[in-house]
Design an enzyme around this catalytic site. Structure first.
Site, PDB file in Angstrom:
ATOM      1  N   ASP A   1     -45.227   0.853   3.073  1.00  0.00           N
ATOM      2  CA  ASP A   1     -45.258  -0.535   2.636  1.00  0.00           C
ATOM      3  C   ASP A   1     -45.250  -0.518   1.102  1.00  0.00           C
ATOM      4  O   ASP A   1     -45.490   0.519   0.476  1.00  0.00           O
ATOM      5  CB  ASP A   1     -46.479  -1.272   3.209  1.00  0.00           C
ATOM      6  CG  ASP A   1     -46.283  -2.792   3.158  1.00  0.00           C
ATOM      7  OD1 ASP A   1     -45.346  -3.257   2.454  1.00  0.00           O
ATOM      8  OD2 ASP A   1     -47.056  -3.514   3.804  1.00  0.00           O
TER       9      ASP A   1
HETATM   10  C1  BGC Z   1     -45.583  -6.541   2.797  1.00  0.00           C
HETATM   11  C2  BGC Z   1     -44.401  -6.120   3.625  1.00  0.00           C
HETATM   12  C3  BGC Z   1     -43.133  -6.480   2.909  1.00  0.00           C
HETATM   13  C4  BGC Z   1     -43.134  -5.816   1.544  1.00  0.00           C
HETATM   14  C5  BGC Z   1     -41.882  -6.117   0.727  1.00  0.00           C
HETATM   15  C6  BGC Z   1     -45.500  -6.077   1.356  1.00  0.00           C
HETATM   16  O1  BGC Z   1     -46.450  -6.728   0.560  1.00  0.00           O
HETATM   17  O2  BGC Z   1     -46.770  -6.082   3.390  1.00  0.00           O
HETATM   18  O3  BGC Z   1     -44.446  -6.704   4.884  1.00  0.00           O
HETATM   19  O4  BGC Z   1     -42.013  -6.118   3.651  1.00  0.00           O
HETATM   20  O5  BGC Z   1     -44.243  -6.303   0.810  1.00  0.00           O
HETATM   21  O6  BGC Z   1     -41.880  -7.417   0.278  1.00  0.00           O
END
Ligand code: BGC
Length: 765
Positions: free
Chosen positions: A709
């Protein structure tokens, strides 16, 4: 078009058959509207107040009619060119002569809410304004029928509030006042809830003055119109709950431990999540207002001729569904099994399979067939009561219950009977907890838990044996079969190899960074984009897209075909904008109503989550766009999500928190999976060799690539050792190179990650 042309050169070529752009097009908005209506759940309809028809006059109360929440916030948001709110939706029905809408209130709500928006409040985070007495009286002289609207918003990085005075799970004081004002003046009252997750239902469930309640969820950009479609009977509701609606927040078994600490969450309730708790533990059933699987219709159905049988390794179930009412409608037939309580303990009901009918006319009957493997009913023995680390079917009688909610079922005549305990799968211990002192049993008492060593030994990957190509090769040469991928990788220097294992600069319309980007070898910079409710562009670029209903609403359709179509439509928008990886589906379990991202996730039940995720992945990947199933795993709370340790038994992990991912991987093979921020039983998810390599790859046969993530707190080289191939959106190149030099990681370790990344890129188009 040449392979990767869209990804490499960003030509922005429209994909519509008429030469127009399909991003945010009418057909996609229509799909969004239809899916939103299909996911809405009619909870109450005493006296048949709904649908509003024959020109019935209504007065609409509550700011939510204007302050409509299309979806939640953060990376799950979608940038759109408009949102049709509930008031506008109803006015369209009025223009079609179906209803009359009192006009005197909307200016008041607009003025009050616009003022709050100007002060910086987000849709759904505004305060319910006090209705002037005069307006209330005028509305009451127009009609005796009121529609009360209530909305809720939540988002990433924060959780909702569960205290009665906080006005989040529960009503705010201002909302209570508005409702009391309306109850005092109107005779016929219906309620619409525009929320992404469970909220209090007791206030309308237990109040006879409120005749009808529609759970309209966060329905995407056309959600207000879809709400009006259902309220006015253009669509007969067919949504069914995928979460239990309990009487009070404290009735959920995870409520006490949810916010016990910012540093950890102890999953004491174990496998007794949602209906597995409410339908099993003595005394819990009375705490439910609306059970799992429940949802009314404007027509009625009869489910009969229920038959179950053993067919090889599967249980086959069939039933007849008859529309016994006066209106067209669809019904969802649900199959639950009940396993013997045995030594390991079992929920009294567990969903095994389901099937939604197409539209049935009054009097029409449809036969539905469902099937599931016998092994689905096995329990994982994580403490060695019968056989350590094995999935076991305990001896005894297994019965099958078929109906239209977990409670309203008919028992099939057939039972599956076992005289001996039977191991269906022998596994090995993975990611067991050292710090979970106790866990719930089926009778609601707790058993003590041993403390386990968290992790297994890592086995170094086999070296990739190949020679670099004689002349520098480009990735397209691998795709065209001129050079092997192994040989291609061998030509990369250590620096280049490590350099493709983290995020690359943004290009184009999204803002979540790219993957790949080694022009020297023709590796394109493949852009990623969020998210579960639609393709999220960077707000600054002014490219708007289609916002689909929130994931919970999609799950409530109980219709994988609908979810497939949304996957394909969203992927087409992603593709048209030259992006290759769509960061969806999100599929964590609704462990507790307060998780700020529940709207992005499907259900409290892993079978629903897994089936819906698999449908979405298939839809997405049918367009050669990579799906990214996230967040793997046990990311069920937002506060301090980078550092919070999810402390959970291996059984609950496997049967609840991993099960949906397992189904998704085995049924749909997502090309990427995103590891979560949180720690799982002491080890960060992205550094977790047990979960990423042993479970995901070795046990389940996951063939894709794993991304972190975004901006997590883990160490990149440890992530690669665990099998997490790429770090997003930036890496820590220096420390990976230092780890390579110091022998903490080998070139082989990097090569296997790079190989999986490049294999994923080669599937894209
Ligand atoms: C989130 C993800 C997301 C990623 C990119 C993170 O803060 O947990 O679900 O895909 O950011 O935006």
């Amino acid at each position: 078009m040449k392979k990767w042309a869209r990804l490499r050169y960003s030509p922005c070529m429209p994909m519509g058959s008429d030469g127009r752009r399909i991003t945010g097009c009418g057909a996609h908005r229509q799909l969004s509207r239809e899916a939103a209506a299909e996911g809405m759940v009619l909870l109450k309809n005493n006296g048949g107040l709904l649908p509003f028809k024959d020109g019935r006059r209504i007065a609409v109360f509550g700011k939510a009619q204007y302050d409509y929440v299309k979806g939640g916030g953060g990376s799950g948001d979608v940038i759109v060119d408009h949102v049709t709110n509930i008031y506008d939706g109803l006015k369209i029905k009025e223009s079609e002569g179906k209803i009359g809408v009192y006009d005197g209130l909307i200016d008041f709500y607009k003025a009050e809410i616009d003022k709050q928006y100007a002060e910086g409040k987000l849709p759904g985070m505004t305060t319910e304004p006090k209705i002037p007495e005069e307006l209330l009286s005028k509305a009451a002289s127009y009609t005796d029928t009121a529609l009360i609207t209530i909305c809720r918003y939540s988002g990433e990085d924060w959780d909702r509030k569960g205290d009665p005075q906080d006005g989040d799970f529960y009503l705010s004081a201002e909302e209570e006042e508005m409702i009391a004002d309306v109850l005092g003046k109107f005779k016929n009252i219906a309620v619409v809830i525009n929320a992404g997750a469970q909220t209090d239902s007791e206030w309308f469930h237990s109040d006879d003055r409120i005749s009808a309640a529609l759970l309209a969820w966060q329905g995407g950009m056309e959600g207000g119109l879809a709400t009006a479609d259902v309220l006015c009977g253009d669509v007969t509701p067919s949504g069914k709950l995928v979460d239990t609606f309990a009487k009070r927040f404290v009735d959920y078994p995870s409520s006490e431990s949810f916010a016990e600490s910012d540093d950890y969450v102890k999953y004491y309730e174990d496998i007794y999540v949602g209906y597995r708790y409410f339908e099993t533990v003595p005394g819990a059933a009375e705490k439910v207002n609306y059970p799992f699987g429940f949802g009314l219709s404007y027509t009625t159905f009869d489910i009969s001729d229920v038959k179950a049988e053993l067919d090889g390794d599967n249980i086959r179930v069939c039933a007849s569904v008859t529309n016994t009412g006066n209106t067209d409608g669809k019904e969802t037939v649900q199959v639950y099994y009940s396993a013997p309580q045995g030594v390991l303990g079992k929920p009294s009901r567990e969903l095994a399979s389901f099937k939604k009918t197409d539209t049935l006319k009054p009097g029409e009957t449809r036969k539905v067939y469902m099937s599931f493997p016998v092994s689905l009913m096995a329990s994982y023995d994580d403490t060695g009561k019968i056989q350590m680390s094995a999935y076991i079917l305990e001896k005894g009688r297994y019965s099958f219950h078929v109906g239209n909610s977990v409670r309203n079922t008919v028992k099939a005549d057939f039972e599956y009977v076992l005289d001996e305990n039977t191991v269906t799968e022998q596994l090995t211990q993975q990611s067991a907890p050292s710090k979970l002192e106790k866990r719930m049993r089926a009778d609601g008492t707790f058993e003590e838990m041993p403390s386990y060593k968290n992790n297994t030994e890592r086995i170094a990957p086999a070296p990739i044996n190949a020679e670099p190509p004689k002349e520098a090769a480009a990735l397209i040469d691998v795709y065209e079969g001129k050079v092997s991928l192994d040989s291609f990788i061998k030509q990369l220097s250590d620096d280049e190899l490590a350099g493709i294992l983290y995020g690359q600069p943004n290009t184009g319309v999204a803002n979540t960074s790219g993957m790949g980007n080694l022009e020297k070898y023709g590796i394109p910079n493949v852009m990623t984009a969020d998210g579960p409710a639609g393709f999220r562009t960077a707000p600054s670029v002014d490219v708007t897209t289609t916002a689909f209903p929130c994931a919970t609403a999609l799950a409530c359709t109980w219709n994988p075909d609908t979810v497939y179509k949304i996957g394909a439509a969203g992927a087409a928008e992603v593709k048209e904008n030259n992006i290759g990886i769509w960061l969806t589906p999100a599929m964590n379990i609704h462990r507790n109503p307060l998780c700020g991202r529940n709207f992005e996730y499907f259900s409290e039940d892993p079978i629903i989550a897994g089936k819906m995720a698999a449908a979405k992945v298939r839809g997405i990947q049918s367009l050669h766009i990579a799906a990214s199933a996230k967040h793997f795993c046990a990311n069920n709370k937002e506060v301090n999500r980078y550092e919070s340790d999810s402390i959970v038994s291996e059984r609950a992990l496997r049967e609840i928190y991993l099960k949906g991912f397992e189904i998704c991987v085995k049924e749909a093979q997502p090309w990427t999976i995103m590891s979560s921020y949180n720690i799982v039983n002491g080890t960060r998810a992205s550094e977790n060799y047990d979960l990423l390599t042993n479970v995901l790859r070795n046990e389940w046969g996951f063939e894709g690539m794993i991304t972190t993530d975004w901006w997590n707190h883990a160490e990149e080289y440890k992530e690669h050792l665990a099998g997490n191939d790429i770090k997003m959106p930036v890496g820590d190149h220096e420390s990976v190179m230092a780890a390579l030099k110091d022998g903490k990681i080998t070139r082989t370790d990097l090569e296997v990650c790079a190989k999986r990344l490049l294999q994923m890129i080669m599937k894209l188009d």
